[in-house]
Design an enzyme around this catalytic site. Structure first.
Site, PDB file in Angstrom:
ATOM      1  N   SER A   1     -13.390   6.473   0.384  1.00  0.00           N
ATOM      2  CA  SER A   1     -12.435   6.497   0.942  1.00  0.00           C
ATOM      3  C   SER A   1     -11.949   7.213   2.068  1.00  0.00           C
ATOM      4  O   SER A   1     -11.175   8.434   1.983  1.00  0.00           O
ATOM      5  CB  SER A   1     -10.631   5.861  -0.554  1.00  0.00           C
ATOM      6  OG  SER A   1     -10.017   7.020  -0.603  1.00  0.00           O
ATOM      7  N   LEU A   2     -10.427   6.861   2.864  1.00  0.00           N
ATOM      8  CA  LEU A   2     -10.073   7.783   4.102  1.00  0.00           C
ATOM      9  C   LEU A   2      -8.127   8.280   3.081  1.00  0.00           C
ATOM     10  O   LEU A   2      -7.764   7.899   2.160  1.00  0.00           O
ATOM     11  CB  LEU A   2      -9.779   7.410   5.144  1.00  0.00           C
ATOM     12  CG  LEU A   2     -10.875   6.162   5.910  1.00  0.00           C
ATOM     13  CD1 LEU A   2     -10.307   5.752   6.913  1.00  0.00           C
ATOM     14  CD2 LEU A   2     -12.091   7.901   6.697  1.00  0.00           C
TER      15      LEU A   2
ATOM     16  N   GLU B   1     -14.924  -2.313   9.261  1.00  0.00           N
ATOM     17  CA  GLU B   1     -14.095  -2.936   7.990  1.00  0.00           C
ATOM     18  C   GLU B   1     -14.822  -4.463   7.853  1.00  0.00           C
ATOM     19  O   GLU B   1     -14.702  -5.109   9.413  1.00  0.00           O
ATOM     20  CB  GLU B   1     -12.674  -2.648   8.540  1.00  0.00           C
ATOM     21  CG  GLU B   1     -12.043  -1.930   7.973  1.00  0.00           C
ATOM     22  CD  GLU B   1     -12.346  -1.239   6.677  1.00  0.00           C
ATOM     23  OE1 GLU B   1     -11.052  -2.185   5.766  1.00  0.00           O
ATOM     24  OE2 GLU B   1     -12.393  -0.118   6.375  1.00  0.00           O
TER      25      GLU B   1
ATOM     26  N   ASP C   1       1.213  -1.515  -0.120  1.00  0.00           N
ATOM     27  CA  ASP C   1      -0.385  -0.112  -0.302  1.00  0.00           C
ATOM     28  C   ASP C   1       0.773   1.600   0.222  1.00  0.00           C
ATOM     29  O   ASP C   1       0.442   1.744  -0.368  1.00  0.00           O
ATOM     30  CB  ASP C   1      -1.003   0.110   0.853  1.00  0.00           C
ATOM     31  CG  ASP C   1      -1.592  -1.179   1.256  1.00  0.00           C
ATOM     32  OD1 ASP C   1      -2.107  -1.618  -0.354  1.00  0.00           O
ATOM     33  OD2 ASP C   1      -2.834  -1.394   2.455  1.00  0.00           O
TER      34      ASP C   1
ATOM     35  N   LYS D   1      -6.483   1.318  12.831  1.00  0.00           N
ATOM     36  CA  LYS D   1      -6.855   1.006  11.620  1.00  0.00           C
ATOM     37  C   LYS D   1      -6.548  -0.489  11.377  1.00  0.00           C
ATOM     38  O   LYS D   1      -5.725  -1.019  11.403  1.00  0.00           O
ATOM     39  CB  LYS D   1      -5.830   1.765  10.852  1.00  0.00           C
ATOM     40  CG  LYS D   1      -6.061   1.392   9.487  1.00  0.00           C
ATOM     41  CD  LYS D   1      -7.396   1.708   8.884  1.00  0.00           C
ATOM     42  CE  LYS D   1      -7.425   2.023   7.303  1.00  0.00           C
ATOM     43  NZ  LYS D   1      -7.341   0.538   6.943  1.00  0.00           N
TER      44      LYS D   1
ATOM     45  N   GLU E   1      -7.920   5.741  16.757  1.00  0.00           N
ATOM     46  CA  GLU E   1      -8.300   4.791  17.178  1.00  0.00           C
ATOM     47  C   GLU E   1      -7.768   3.461  15.729  1.00  0.00           C
ATOM     48  O   GLU E   1      -6.425   4.359  15.027  1.00  0.00           O
ATOM     49  CB  GLU E   1      -9.602   4.234  16.090  1.00  0.00           C
ATOM     50  CG  GLU E   1     -10.845   5.746  16.321  1.00  0.00           C
ATOM     51  CD  GLU E   1     -11.940   5.355  15.962  1.00  0.00           C
ATOM     52  OE1 GLU E   1     -12.919   4.538  15.515  1.00  0.00           O
ATOM     53  OE2 GLU E   1     -12.596   6.202  16.210  1.00  0.00           O
TER      54      GLU E   1
ATOM     55  N   ARG F   1     -18.582  -0.270  -0.382  1.00  0.00           N
ATOM     56  CA  ARG F   1     -17.229   1.139  -0.939  1.00  0.00           C
ATOM     57  C   ARG F   1     -18.376   1.409  -2.209  1.00  0.00           C
ATOM     58  O   ARG F   1     -18.400   2.688  -2.722  1.00  0.00           O
ATOM     59  CB  ARG F   1     -16.641   1.497   0.047  1.00  0.00           C
ATOM     60  CG  ARG F   1     -15.858   3.174  -0.304  1.00  0.00           C
ATOM     61  CD  ARG F   1     -14.564   3.303  -0.337  1.00  0.00           C
ATOM     62  NE  ARG F   1     -13.906   2.625  -1.267  1.00  0.00           N
ATOM     63  CZ  ARG F   1     -13.270   3.149  -1.836  1.00  0.00           C
ATOM     64  NH1 ARG F   1     -13.345   3.675  -2.456  1.00  0.00           N
ATOM     65  NH2 ARG F   1     -12.231   2.338  -2.602  1.00  0.00           N
TER      66      ARG F   1
ATOM     67  N   PHE G   1       2.255   1.901  -3.415  1.00  0.00           N
ATOM     68  CA  PHE G   1       1.241   2.439  -4.480  1.00  0.00           C
ATOM     69  C   PHE G   1       1.049   3.939  -4.613  1.00  0.00           C
ATOM     70  O   PHE G   1       0.674   4.672  -4.931  1.00  0.00           O
ATOM     71  CB  PHE G   1      -0.215   1.979  -4.439  1.00  0.00           C
ATOM     72  CG  PHE G   1      -1.398   1.941  -5.204  1.00  0.00           C
ATOM     73  CD1 PHE G   1      -1.621   1.526  -6.398  1.00  0.00           C
ATOM     74  CD2 PHE G   1      -2.243   3.035  -4.101  1.00  0.00           C
ATOM     75  CE1 PHE G   1      -2.427   1.875  -7.165  1.00  0.00           C
ATOM     76  CE2 PHE G   1      -3.163   3.651  -4.981  1.00  0.00           C
ATOM     77  CZ  PHE G   1      -3.019   3.280  -6.231  1.00  0.00           C
ATOM     78  N   ASP G   2       0.726   4.321  -2.888  1.00  0.00           N
ATOM     79  CA  ASP G   2       0.235   5.632  -2.019  1.00  0.00           C
ATOM     80  C   ASP G   2       2.020   6.353  -2.579  1.00  0.00           C
ATOM     81  O   ASP G   2       0.840   8.075  -2.991  1.00  0.00           O
ATOM     82  CB  ASP G   2       0.856   5.662  -0.625  1.00  0.00           C
ATOM     83  CG  ASP G   2      -0.809   5.291  -0.087  1.00  0.00           C
ATOM     84  OD1 ASP G   2      -1.905   4.904  -1.279  1.00  0.00           O
ATOM     85  OD2 ASP G   2      -0.636   4.503   0.783  1.00  0.00           O
TER      86      ASP G   2
END
Length: 242
Positions: free
Chosen positions: A80-81, A171, A31, A113, A111, A134, A34-35
């Protein structure tokens, strides 16, 4: 490499990774990697607005819409966050919020994730009536039959002062021990292995046979309550009530 060629290369690469992630449930990169690709593309597009393309992967939210399921429009967009990998970006965000609130005191809720697949549940008169993925943020897949097999999700709420109708988002997860057992079975049957529990959960949730979904023992965690008549006017107290 000139900016135009790099932008073209990044768009092609990101589109390929999006297909692997959302359609095949088989990501080829992390991830974070990708980001970083997406952030590089966003930066280049801002520096070269003449190369803007409405079909660029920066112009849309990834989608998990799947053929074979009824598509349902979200009553409230399910976007999306945002994410970050640096303390500096968190500080920048905090300062922007502080400035926007003009010095008014505010609290931040922190919180854990959970890396699962996003889901939105609707309860009416205490009963689970719909479960939707979603999707593309505007509409998602109706996976109610499959979600009803998840033992940690109540089909009927215990008696309490619940709103007549509300939505709760969270989730869908696959526990590690279930994931490892599933991949062992797939290896024995010479089937492709799932890359991680998140993709295994996503793939399971989109199966056409609820009995097979039940066999995989999915779990769920929830973090956001929505509705017109919620117990409190702030996120923290609403989650305590839920």
């Amino acid at each position: 490499m000139n900016p135009e060629d790099r932008i073209r290369q990044l768009r092609e690469e990101i589109n390929r990774h999006n297909h692997n992630y959302y359609v095949l449930n088989s990501p080829q990169i992390s991830d974070k990697d990708f980001d970083m690709l997406l952030k590089e593309l966003e930066t280049l597009e801002k520096e070269h607005p003449e190369l803007t393309d409405p079909d660029s992967p920066t112009q849309r939210v990834g989608s998990d819409l799947t053929k074979g399921f009824e598509h349902v429009v979200h009553a409230r967009p399910m976007m999306s966050l945002s994410n970050t990998y640096s303390i500096e970006e968190v500080d920048d965000w905090f300062n922007r919020m502080d400035k926007a609130l003009e010095g008014e005191d505010f609290n931040i809720v922190g919180e854990m994730k959970f890396d699962g697949t996003s889901i939105s549940l609707t309860y009416r008169n205490g009963r689970l009536v719909q479960a939707v993925t979603r999707g593309d943020g505007t509409q998602g897949d109706d996976v109610t039959a499959n979600v009803r097999t998840i033992r940690s999700i109540p089909l009927q709420l215990l008696p309490g002062d619940w709103p007549e109708e509300f939505e709760i988002r969270g989730e869908i997860l696959m526990p590690w021990e279930v994931f490892e057992k599933l991949n062992a079975e797939r290896a024995y049957n010479e089937e492709p292995l799932f890359a991680n529990p998140r993709n295994a959960a996503s793939g399971t949730l989109k199966m056409q046979d609820p009995k097979e979904v039940a066999r995989r023992h999915l779990d769920a965690r929830f973090y956001y309550l929505l509705g017109d008549n919620l117990p409190a006017d702030n996120h923290y107290d609403n989650m305590l009530a839920a």
